[in-house]
Enzyme design. Structure first.
Site, PDB file in Angstrom:
ATOM      1  N   GLY A  73       0.832  -1.200   0.000  1.00  0.00           N
ATOM      2  CA  GLY A  73       0.000   0.000   0.000  1.00  0.00           C
ATOM      3  C   GLY A  73       0.862   1.244   0.000  1.00  0.00           C
ATOM      4  CB  CYS A  74       0.235   4.596   1.380  1.00  0.00           C
ATOM      5  SG  CYS A  74       1.088   6.172   1.606  1.00  0.00           S
TER       6      CYS A  74
END
Length: 181
Positions: free
Chosen positions: A13-14
């Site tokens: 993810g981020c």
């Protein structure tokens, strides 16, 4: 990087979330946010966010394997993101947010594959693990403003809602592995 340190490259993810959480661990010397797994050289954040580069947001972890093992990094990594979400993590959607382990050698490849197999066999998840495991071709560091993002922006809304809980989870669930720094 000194000869005593090893590298791990992980996408969950981020990169702000993964970077901040892994920096908490004893034996982790440096975590660099960046991009890997795509076909565009020297990608920018904007290009990666378009979804057209094939790159994932990743972190490259420099760690001391005499203090923390690669398998321990994998355990923390798989605890702080959902490896069953295909091309997303929470509110972040797109192939750039895929779950991925980019290995640096055959041993890491075997360890990552074995970890995912054990995770699947454990029945911990209702859905299959979709984490990609592949050899790292090239890592591109992200722009400077992405480095140490949580440290620089702890009051930012995204950080408070998404990054801080992952950092707290590491501090709580892996307290014996958290650095005293």
């Amino acid at each position: 990087m000194t000869e005593d340190l090893a590298l791990a490259t992980l996408g969950g993810g981020c990169f702000w979330c993964i970077e901040a959480a892994l920096k908490e661990l004893d034996g982790v010397e440096r975590v660099t946010s960046g991009y890997a797994g795509g076909h565009v050289e020297n990608p920018t954040y904007e290009a990666v966010c378009s979804g057209d580069t094939g790159h994932a947001e990743v972190v490259q972890v420099e760690f001391d394997p005499s203090v923390i093992a690669y398998e321990d990094l994998l355990e923390v990594f798989f605890t702080i993101h959902d490896p069953t979400q295909l091309n997303r993590q929470g509110p972040d959607v797109g192939t750039q947010y895929r779950s991925a382990v980019f290995t640096h050698d055959g041993t890491q490849q075997e360890q990552a594959e074995a970890y995912v197999e054990a995770l699947e066999a454990s029945g911990s998840y209702d859905d299959p693990v979709v984490t990609e495991i592949e050899s790292l071709d090239r890592f591109y560091p992200a722009e400077e403003y992405h480095q140490d993002y949580f440290d620089k922006n702890p009051a930012q809304a995204y950080c408070k809602v998404h990054v801080a809980p992952k950092v707290e989870k590491v501090r709580k669930e892996f307290a014996k592995r958290v650095s005293a720094d």
